[in-house]
Motif scaffolding. Structure first.
Motif, PDB file in Angstrom:
ATOM      1  N   TYR A   1       0.589  -1.237  -0.002  1.00 59.60           N
ATOM      2  CA  TYR A   1      -0.101   0.150   0.179  1.00 59.60           C
ATOM      3  C   TYR A   1       0.706   1.193   0.208  1.00 59.60           C
TER       4      TYR A   1
ATOM      5  N   SER B   1       0.333   5.790   0.270  1.00 65.54           N
ATOM      6  CA  SER B   1      -0.074   7.185   0.276  1.00 65.54           C
ATOM      7  C   SER B   1       0.974   8.125   0.898  1.00 65.54           C
TER       8      SER B   1
ATOM      9  N   ARG C   1      -2.729   6.209  -7.663  1.00 67.50           N
ATOM     10  CA  ARG C   1      -3.781   5.577  -7.314  1.00 67.50           C
ATOM     11  C   ARG C   1      -4.905   5.294  -8.284  1.00 67.50           C
ATOM     12  N   ALA C   2      -5.450   6.000  -8.885  1.00 66.51           N
ATOM     13  CA  ALA C   2      -6.563   5.904  -9.285  1.00 66.51           C
ATOM     14  C   ALA C   2      -6.830   6.160 -10.965  1.00 66.51           C
TER      15      ALA C   2
ATOM     16  N   GLY D   1      -4.714   2.574 -11.675  1.00 67.24           N
ATOM     17  CA  GLY D   1      -3.572   2.115 -11.071  1.00 67.24           C
ATOM     18  C   GLY D   1      -2.416   1.336 -11.708  1.00 67.24           C
TER      19      GLY D   1
ATOM     20  N   GLU E   1      -8.641   4.066   3.795  1.00 69.36           N
ATOM     21  CA  GLU E   1      -8.602   3.709   2.317  1.00 69.36           C
ATOM     22  C   GLU E   1      -9.586   2.709   1.766  1.00 69.36           C
TER      23      GLU E   1
ATOM     24  N   ALA F   1     -11.142  -0.041  -1.088  1.00 70.33           N
ATOM     25  CA  ALA F   1     -10.606  -0.990  -1.883  1.00 70.33           C
ATOM     26  C   ALA F   1     -11.304  -0.958  -3.340  1.00 70.33           C
TER      27      ALA F   1
ATOM     28  N   VAL G   1      -9.511   3.939  -5.177  1.00 71.43           N
ATOM     29  CA  VAL G   1      -8.924   3.691  -3.804  1.00 71.43           C
ATOM     30  C   VAL G   1      -9.158   4.837  -2.975  1.00 71.43           C
TER      31      VAL G   1
ATOM     32  N   THR H   1      -9.276   7.650  -0.403  1.00 70.12           N
ATOM     33  CA  THR H   1      -8.714   8.081   0.730  1.00 70.12           C
ATOM     34  C   THR H   1      -8.944   9.339   1.348  1.00 70.12           C
TER      35      THR H   1
ATOM     36  N   ARG I   1     -10.180  -0.814   3.492  1.00 66.88           N
ATOM     37  CA  ARG I   1      -9.368  -2.039   3.523  1.00 66.88           C
ATOM     38  C   ARG I   1      -8.022  -1.577   4.229  1.00 66.88           C
TER      39      ARG I   1
END
Lengths: 198, 460
Positions: free
Chosen positions: A56, A58, A137-138, A145, B240, B242, B246, B248, B296
């Motif tokens: 993971y 961030s 991320r998106a 991703g 966060e 799933a 994703v 956040t 998640r």
């Protein structure tokens, strides 16, 4: 013999004991649900492996944890044209599918309902790290991703270059990203000033 | 080459128009049904009643009513006997063991006409709501990357960062924790965004449909965090999801240790996929976006992460160009759901005005109704139990004299905060574009009742 009356008495007694122990002090309002459990650790769950945690990411504004790799404006232009342009437009001007990414400086101060402020990466986003985090991320929307770290750095370099925030010959990487000064860096206030009406 | 508009007027106009069009499509279908049915105009819907009446009139009881007539979502189309006392009903448990609603009930969420169906939202039909609970299938939705499908046997929740011991929980682990249930509202902070500069949408579903109430069941987050132990200096927790976004958001640690919980239950069953199955973060009273679905991961930190959703979105831009960030609390708000936009009162006489009120800061303590556009107010009856941070049903007996009226409701919560008029909000926050600061519009809503009984959305 165990009777209804006994049960009732036991219930009252238990409540009294809890009150004496101060357990009820956590109750702020009669209707706010509180856990019936007031004990210690439960030792549930398992310890994740370092690899599981490393899966993971961030990245806060100070750039800690940013991955290795880098990208240039020129590399980013290529990535943008193949993976971003369809939604964000050939001039990063946005389409109905994807947000406008550049422009809009000077439109945020406005008290007219007839003029809509232009909130883009260039005019509004306070941190470049957020752009990298979000792209990685998106994005892209049809394959979230899927960009490599190099590709994500490159796309950020391209957007920031087109936004005239960083020079087009500057390479974006873990070291340079967090140092980017975004135009609207000081455009946000917290904590929340509400209630703001009498 | 055409130069780009220096302002986002075109984009904003498109956005509002898409919303108006989505509501209009919904209303147009309902109007057609109403014309066909001659049904009572009190409710916005009417089709199902018509079908039943038509079938009975045609004497086709016992036969499938109308070939190819589809049941509304969530219902099963069944033949309607002319006399239900003269024929056996549907066999017991023939629904497979999970019930459905009546085929005569058709209210539904409608979707805002975003270009993609994955990043979009739907509104709860509040005009048909009864009591305080929103049926799970009508709970509003906001998705940024579609509704993901998660196998709970493979889902885990990771807790890490500034903790003594990182932890990974399976769903089985989570279910072993002591649990709580809490009936509470969730409201999207964008609820009402079309209404800042002028009345735009026609129905209460359009103006207020991004709020819903369920009974949620799950594990207090404080218990989960205690398993890991928080390190000194920690102040924030990143949550966060799933899903494909994703999603956040950074949440202050204090809130996580206070009343936050992780829900796996909604209205007595597992939470719906569109609400975050198998688990969702619950932050009572805070804006819906922070209630991370398909949760998640929780990362404990000393700083907020400045994610896309807490910088470029979900920040409230004031007229001076400065945006408020981390505006979490949903302030006290209320709306009359009957009568409301697009309804038509059949004539003067008695009506029970009803609606809902809620506050992210606690209980609703008072609800006042005005029928003269705010000149005079009278207390409405609050239907108990009045729960903190929860929709509260109010009722008010009203004798309509048949003259034009403006109905309004005004909530007060236990902190003494009184729901403001729109002008009070824009006086302080300004009006930065047609949709203002977008988020946190909690002003008093006005419905005009015309002499012919028709009800419309107005700014009064």
């Amino acid at each position: 013999m165990f009777t209804l009356r006994t049960a009732k008495w036991l219930g009252v007694s238990a409540c009294a004991a809890l009150l004496a122990a101060g357990c009820a002090a956590t109750q702020r309002s009669g209707e706010v649900p509180q856990s019936a459990y007031a004990g210690g650790k439960l030792n549930l769950g398992t310890a994740p492996t370092t690899a599981e945690i490393a899966h993971y990411f961030s990245y806060p504004a100070d750039g800690r944890g940013l991955p290795s790799g880098s990208g240039s404006y020129a590399q980013g232009e290529k990535v943008y044209q193949t993976k971003c342009l369809a939604c964000h437009g050939d001039k990063l001007q946005g389409t109905p599918l994807g947000d406008r990414l550049i422009g809009g400086r000077g439109t945020l101060v406005n008290n007219s309902p007839a003029k809509a402020p232009v909130k883009t990466v260039e005019s509004y986003w306070p941190y470049a790290t957020s752009v990298f985090d979000y792209v990685k991320r998106a994005m892209p929307f049809n394959a979230p991703g899927s960009l490599s770290d190099d590709e994500a750095y490159a796309v950020v370099a391209y957007i920031l270059g087109e936004a005239n925030i960083v020079a087009k010959n500057e390479v974006i990487n873990a070291g340079t990203l967090a140092r980017v000064q975004m135009p609207n860096r000081n455009g946000f206030v917290s904590p929340d000033p509400r209630p703001d009406v009498p | 080459m055409k130069t780009q508009d220096p302002y986002d007027n075109e984009k904003t106009r498109r956005k509002i128009e898409a919303m108006v069009e989505a509501e209009e499509r919904y209303l147009a279908a309902l109007r057609r049904e109403r014309l066909e049915s001659e049904a009572t105009p009190l409710r916005i819907t009417g089709r199902r009643t018509f079908l039943a009446a038509a079938a009975a009139a045609a004497g086709i009881g016992g036969l499938p009513r109308i070939a190819g007539a589809a049941a509304p979502p969530g219902a099963v189309e069944r033949p309607v006997p002319a006399d239900p006392t003269k024929v056996q009903g549907t066999p017991t448990n023939d629904d497979g063991g999970y019930g459905s609603r009546s085929q005569f009930e058709s209210e539904a969420r409608w979707r805002f006409g975003t270009p993609t169906k994955e990043s979009s939202w739907t509104m709860t039909p509040l005009e048909h709501g009864m009591g305080i609970i929103t049926p799970s299938g009508l709970h509003f939705e906001r998705h940024h990357g579609g509704i993901t499908t998660i196998d709970p046997s493979r889902h885990t929740l990771l807790v890490h960062g500034m903790v003594e011991q990182a932890k990974k929980y399976s769903m089985a682990d989570i279910h072993r924790f002591p649990s709580i249930s809490r009936t509470m509202f969730i409201e999207c902070s964008g609820n009402g965004l079309t209404e800042w500069s002028k009345p735009t949408l026609k129905t209460v579903q359009g103006t207020h449909g991004l709020t819903s109430t369920s009974e949620w069941t799950g594990v207090p987050l404080a218990l989960l965090l205690r398993e890991s132990g928080i390190k000194p200096g920690a102040k924030w927790v990143l949550a966060e999801g799933a899903d494909a976004a994703v999603m956040t958001r950074s949440i202050p640690l204090d809130k996580c240790l206070d009343d936050a919980f992780i829900a796996y239950g909604q209205n007595g069953e597992a939470i719906r996929p569109e609400q975050g199955y198998p688990i969702r973060l619950m932050l009572p009273g805070w804006e819906g976006n922070t209630h991370i679905k398909w949760l998640r991961r929780l990362e404990v930190s000393d700083v907020p992460y400045q994610t896309r959703e807490e910088t470029s979105k979900y920040t409230d831009l004031m007229a001076n160009g400065i945006a408020r960030q981390f505006t979490f609390v949903m302030e006290a708000k209320s709306v009359i759901t009957f009568p409301s936009g697009e309804m038509k009162l059949p004539g003067p006489g008695f009506y029970e005005v009803t609606g809902i009120a809620w506050s992210g800061r606690g209980k609703i303590t008072r609800l006042e109704v005005s029928a003269d556009g705010g000149k005079t107010w009278a207390d409405a009856h609050l239907q108990g139990p009045v729960l903190p941070i929860c929709h509260t049903r109010f009722r008010f007996p009203w004798l309509w004299d048949g003259k034009p009226a403006v109905l309004q409701s005004r909530a007060t919560d236990e902190t003494g905060y009184v729901q403001p008029m729109l002008k009070q909000l824009t006086d302080v926050r300004g009006l930065n574009g047609p949709i203002g600061s977008i988020y946190h519009l909690n002003a008093v809503q006005s419905w005009a009742v015309a002499a012919d009984g028709s009800v419309t959305n107005v700014h009064a």
